[in-house]
Write an enzyme that holds these catalytic residues in place. Structure first.
Site, PDB file in Angstrom:
ATOM      1  N   ASP A  85       4.516   0.362  12.132  1.00 27.57           N
ATOM      2  CA  ASP A  85       3.292  -0.247  11.595  1.00 27.57           C
ATOM      3  C   ASP A  85       3.105  -1.700  12.033  1.00 27.57           C
ATOM      4  OD1 ASP A  85       2.728   2.121  10.363  1.00 27.57           O
ATOM      5  OD2 ASP A  85       3.427   1.520   8.383  1.00 27.57           O
ATOM      6  N   CYS A  99      -4.510  12.726  13.370  1.00 26.92           N
ATOM      7  CA  CYS A  99      -5.249  11.495  13.132  1.00 26.92           C
ATOM      8  C   CYS A  99      -5.579  10.887  14.482  1.00 26.92           C
ATOM      9  CB  CYS A  99      -4.481  10.546  12.226  1.00 26.92           C
ATOM     10  SG  CYS A  99      -3.141   9.712  13.014  1.00 26.92           S
ATOM     11  N   ASP A 136       5.224  19.780   8.241  1.00 27.42           N
ATOM     12  CA  ASP A 136       6.140  20.912   8.115  1.00 27.42           C
ATOM     13  C   ASP A 136       7.356  20.593   7.244  1.00 27.42           C
ATOM     14  OD1 ASP A 136       6.631  19.145  10.347  1.00 27.42           O
ATOM     15  OD2 ASP A 136       8.264  20.476  10.947  1.00 27.42           O
ATOM     16  N   ARG A 181       0.126  14.700  13.267  1.00 31.46           N
ATOM     17  CA  ARG A 181       1.010  14.188  12.208  1.00 31.46           C
ATOM     18  C   ARG A 181       1.346  15.365  11.296  1.00 31.46           C
ATOM     19  NH1 ARG A 181      -1.108   8.678   9.797  1.00 31.46           N
ATOM     20  NH2 ARG A 181       0.900   8.776   8.776  1.00 31.46           N
ATOM     21  N   PRO A 182       2.361  16.137  11.687  1.00 26.23           N
ATOM     22  CA  PRO A 182       2.662  17.369  10.965  1.00 26.23           C
ATOM     23  C   PRO A 182       3.198  17.133   9.551  1.00 26.23           C
ATOM     24  CG  PRO A 182       4.343  16.925  12.625  1.00 26.23           C
ATOM     25  CD  PRO A 182       3.288  15.872  12.784  1.00 26.23           C
ATOM     26  N   ARG A 216      -4.246  10.617   4.613  1.00 27.03           N
ATOM     27  CA  ARG A 216      -3.197  11.615   4.718  1.00 27.03           C
ATOM     28  C   ARG A 216      -2.201  11.572   3.559  1.00 27.03           C
ATOM     29  NH1 ARG A 216      -1.728  14.057   9.071  1.00 27.03           N
ATOM     30  NH2 ARG A 216       0.369  13.759   8.267  1.00 27.03           N
ATOM     31  N   ILE A 262       8.288   6.550  16.936  1.00 29.06           N
ATOM     32  CA  ILE A 262       7.964   7.279  15.701  1.00 29.06           C
ATOM     33  C   ILE A 262       6.692   8.109  15.908  1.00 29.06           C
ATOM     34  CG2 ILE A 262       7.480   7.059  13.216  1.00 29.06           C
ATOM     35  CD1 ILE A 262      10.288   6.093  14.025  1.00 29.06           C
ATOM     36  N   LYS A 319       0.844  -1.205   0.000  1.00 31.90           N
ATOM     37  CA  LYS A 319       0.000   0.000   0.000  1.00 31.90           C
ATOM     38  C   LYS A 319       0.876   1.250   0.000  1.00 31.90           C
ATOM     39  CE  LYS A 319      -1.832   1.553   4.086  1.00 31.90           C
ATOM     40  NZ  LYS A 319      -1.467   2.971   4.332  1.00 31.90           N
ATOM     41  N   ASN A 320       1.831   1.298   0.935  1.00 29.43           N
ATOM     42  CA  ASN A 320       2.578   2.539   1.123  1.00 29.43           C
ATOM     43  C   ASN A 320       3.613   2.815   0.033  1.00 29.43           C
ATOM     44  OD1 ASN A 320       1.044   3.074   3.317  1.00 29.43           O
ATOM     45  ND2 ASN A 320       2.570   2.470   4.848  1.00 29.43           N
ATOM     46  N   ARG A 323      -8.847  -0.329   4.516  1.00 27.61           N
ATOM     47  CA  ARG A 323      -7.944   0.672   3.942  1.00 27.61           C
ATOM     48  C   ARG A 323      -6.633   0.029   3.498  1.00 27.61           C
ATOM     49  NH1 ARG A 323      -6.158   5.015   7.675  1.00 27.61           N
ATOM     50  NH2 ARG A 323      -4.833   5.253   5.864  1.00 27.61           N
TER      51      ARG A 323
HETATM   52  N1  EPU Z   1       7.131  14.235  10.782  1.00 28.52           N
HETATM   53  C1  EPU Z   1       7.260  15.560  11.091  1.00 28.52           C
HETATM   54  N2  EPU Z   1       7.055  16.480  10.101  1.00 28.52           N
HETATM   55  C2  EPU Z   1       6.718  16.104   8.836  1.00 28.52           C
HETATM   56  C3  EPU Z   1       6.573  14.739   8.521  1.00 28.52           C
HETATM   57  C4  EPU Z   1       6.786  13.824   9.528  1.00 28.52           C
HETATM   58  O1  EPU Z   1       7.556  15.932  12.227  1.00 28.52           O
HETATM   59  O2  EPU Z   1       6.553  17.003   7.975  1.00 28.52           O
HETATM   60  C5  EPU Z   1       7.353  13.225  11.838  1.00 28.52           C
HETATM   61  C6  EPU Z   1       6.093  12.435  12.171  1.00 28.52           C
HETATM   62  O3  EPU Z   1       5.283  13.113  13.110  1.00 28.52           O
HETATM   63  C7  EPU Z   1       6.681  11.149  12.713  1.00 28.52           C
HETATM   64  C8  EPU Z   1       7.953  10.966  11.886  1.00 28.52           C
HETATM   65  O4  EPU Z   1       8.253  12.236  11.339  1.00 28.52           O
HETATM   66  O5  EPU Z   1       7.024  11.302  14.062  1.00 28.52           O
HETATM   67  C9  EPU Z   1       7.872   9.964  10.769  1.00 28.52           C
HETATM   68  O6  EPU Z   1       6.760  10.210   9.947  1.00 28.52           O
HETATM   69  P1  EPU Z   1       6.767   9.901   8.387  1.00 28.52           P
HETATM   70  O7  EPU Z   1       6.669  11.192   7.659  1.00 28.52           O
HETATM   71  O8  EPU Z   1       7.922   9.013   8.101  1.00 28.52           O
HETATM   72  O9  EPU Z   1       5.426   9.109   8.175  1.00 28.52           O
HETATM   73  P2  EPU Z   1       4.392   9.258   6.991  1.00 28.52           P
HETATM   74  O10 EPU Z   1       5.109   9.426   5.713  1.00 28.52           O
HETATM   75  O11 EPU Z   1       3.332  10.223   7.340  1.00 28.52           O
HETATM   76  C10 EPU Z   1       4.392   6.701   6.436  1.00 28.52           C
HETATM   77  C11 EPU Z   1       3.359   5.627   6.311  1.00 28.52           C
HETATM   78  C12 EPU Z   1       2.841   5.256   7.692  1.00 28.52           C
HETATM   79  C13 EPU Z   1       4.019   4.814   8.554  1.00 28.52           C
HETATM   80  C14 EPU Z   1       5.101   5.907   8.595  1.00 28.52           C
HETATM   81  C15 EPU Z   1       6.355   5.502   9.347  1.00 28.52           C
HETATM   82  C16 EPU Z   1       2.348   6.035   4.152  1.00 28.52           C
HETATM   83  C17 EPU Z   1       1.167   6.444   3.365  1.00 28.52           C
HETATM   84  N3  EPU Z   1       2.257   6.088   5.485  1.00 28.52           N
HETATM   85  O12 EPU Z   1       3.726   7.822   7.009  1.00 28.52           O
HETATM   86  O13 EPU Z   1       1.964   4.163   7.493  1.00 28.52           O
HETATM   87  O14 EPU Z   1       3.577   4.560   9.867  1.00 28.52           O
HETATM   88  O15 EPU Z   1       5.480   6.254   7.244  1.00 28.52           O
HETATM   89  O16 EPU Z   1       6.953   4.411   8.750  1.00 28.52           O
HETATM   90  O17 EPU Z   1       3.357   5.627   3.585  1.00 28.52           O
HETATM   91  C18 EPU Z   1       0.115   2.786   7.921  1.00 28.52           C
HETATM   92  O18 EPU Z   1       0.323   2.243   6.821  1.00 28.52           O
HETATM   93  O19 EPU Z   1      -0.665   2.311   8.786  1.00 28.52           O
HETATM   94  C19 EPU Z   1       0.823   4.027   8.241  1.00 28.52           C
HETATM   95  C20 EPU Z   1       0.410   4.863   9.180  1.00 28.52           C
END
Ligand code: EPU
Length: 422
Positions: free
Chosen positions: A305, A116, A124, A121-122, A92, A327, A22-23, A397
């Site tokens: 995950d 969420c 920035d 889940r920022p 997201r 995380i 999925k991801n 999902r």
């Molecule tokens: N973070 C920030 N600022 C940002 C982006 C992220 O502070 O702009 C922080 C987050 O709050 C978190 C950390 O960085 O503490 C890591 O977040 P990341 O951006 O890596 O996560 P994501 O891209 O939003 C993806 C997966 C998630 C998975 C995470 C971590 C997708 C669509 N989602 O999310 O998958 O948990 O990476 O591996 O790829 C799931 O499939 O159930 C799921 C939540």
């Protein structure tokens, strides 16, 4: 609304193929926006998140056709650069459209995703990345409005955190930027090299995908292409944890064992027999799993995950386990529900202490998010008696044909209409 009725006391046994990830599929689908042509993505799972994203891309003018597990995305006509709140709030990953839209159309209007169920889940780092590439960003009525009238320019970007989403978004934007971009402290999760490979197949010039420094020579002409998705490591891992919990014997085929090495190490520590070859992993569960401590981390550390599923295992292991979530520090909505099944979990900030019980007992529980649902299903299968899990739309999902796949392993999970109480 649907619910699952799960018969407990099952041993999961047999062979199950992993679905496409999925991801990895979601950002590759979005990457198609960079090309004025056709992208064919193979091994795309049939999931609600994939349909939601397809709907969003169609609103932008893409024509999408599914044949079996292939998705053909024709992005010759781009008619809108807006990702509306109604879609973004349900998924997201929609924020991924920001980079490709800026690269292709030089502007984008994308709803801010907000928090969420398990906390903030920022985004920035996504926004800072786009600014570094020359975009002007403003926030207007909950929307990110981004513009770069003269196009994006390559830049050196050091991420504060190796965020998967920010790395993927910046990577896609940089493919359409003039000049060289270097992303330092980039995410190394397997979904990132999968995206880099897909972009390279489209004609992009990228080196270092899968390492913490990715270099992109931007503005290469892109073309129609056929790309392959990678297997879903989290889906595969969920079945393997299930084998460990039910004294089962499960082989997951069509998967990548290297993507599962942190999990395999923990399952061995719990007493399971774990074997693997190039594209399969087999787990034979112990009669009584042993307590293990888990700390989630960026790849190749233990994936967040699979944290909920490991907590389900710890709930019925011999001894006390400690699970630390690094995380997403608030990702614990499954704790209260696992406790309803007889688990004994206490929480102190981002650390859960789990005193293993001899057995869990079936109960009525509520799925609160995707991975929490997976943990509750596993716990329900291992428990004595029947478990009723409501709000199964969460599991739809991200787990393809979950009841059929579990049935193939000997489990009885029925989808039923939930009775409405007024
Ligand atoms: N973070 C920030 N600022 C940002 C982006 C992220 O502070 O702009 C922080 C987050 O709050 C978190 C950390 O960085 O503490 C890591 O977040 P990341 O951006 O890596 O996560 P994501 O891209 O939003 C993806 C997966 C998630 C998975 C995470 C971590 C997708 C669509 N989602 O999310 O998958 O948990 O990476 O591996 O790829 C799931 O499939 O159930 C799921 C939540």
């Amino acid at each position: 609304m649907d619910k699952f009725v799960i018969e407990g006391g099952t041993q999961l046994k047999g062979t199950v193929p992993a679905s496409g990830s999925k991801n990895a599929a979601l950002p590759i689908m979005v990457a198609a926006l960079l090309v004025s042509g056709k992208t064919t993505l193979r091994h795309v799972p049939q999931l609600r998140d994939v349909s939601t994203l397809s709907r969003l891309l169609e609103m932008m003018g893409a024509r999408i056709e599914r044949r079996d597990d292939r998705l053909m995305i024709d992005t010759r006509d781009l008619v809108s650069v807006e990702a509306p709140y109604d879609l973004v709030k349900t998924m997201r990953a929609s924020i991924y459209v920001l980079g490709p839209l800026l690269a292709r159309a030089r502007r984008a209007r994308v709803s801010l995703p907000g928090g969420c169920a398990w906390g903030p889940r920022p985004v920035d780092l996504h926004l800072k990345g786009m600014e570094a590439l020359g975009a002007k960003i403003t926030i207007d009525e909950g929307y990110v409005v981004a513009e770069c009238p003269r196009g994006l320019r390559g830049a050196e970007i050091h991420l504060d955190i190796p965020s998967v989403g920010a790395t993927g978004n910046i990577l896609m934007a940089a493919v359409g930027a003039k000049g060289r971009t270097v992303i330092r402290n980039a995410a190394r999760e397997p979904e990132i090299p999968a995206l880099a490979d897909a972009l390279s197949a489209m004609g992009a010039n990228i080196t270092g995908g899968g390492t913490s420094e990715i270099t992109i020579e931007g503005d290469h002409p892109l073309k129609s292409s056929v790309v392959d998705n990678i297997p879903d490591r989290i889906e595969a891992g969920t079945f393997l944890v299930g084998a460990a919990m039910t004294h089962g014997d499960v082989t997951v085929t069509r998967c990548s064992p290297t993507h599962l090495s942190a999990l395999m190490a923990k399952l061995r520590e719990a007493g399971a027999e774990v074997t693997s070859e190039a594209d399969w992993v087999r787990v034979r569960g112990p009669e009584h799993p042993k307590a293990v401590n888990v700390t989630t981390d960026f790849y190749p550390g233990f994936p967040t995950d699979l944290q909920a599923q490991m907590m389900a295992l710890a709930s019925m292991s011999d001894g006390t386990s400690i699970v630390t979530e690094q995380i997403y520090r608030d990702r614990f909505t499954h704790v209260a529900e696992l406790n309803r099944l007889g688990a004994h979990i206490t929480l102190d900030n981002n650390v859960a202490v789990i005193e293993g019980r001899q057995h869990l007992s079936g109960a009525h529980v509520m799925a609160t998010d995707l991975r929490a649902s997976a943990a509750l299903i596993l716990a329900g299968l291992a428990a004595r008696g029947e478990t009723h899990m409501s709000r199964v739309y969460h599991i739809d999902r991200g787990y393809e044909h979950i009841e059929a796949k579990l049935a193939g392993l000997g489990a009885v999970v029925r989808r039923e209409q939930e009775a409405l109480v007024v």
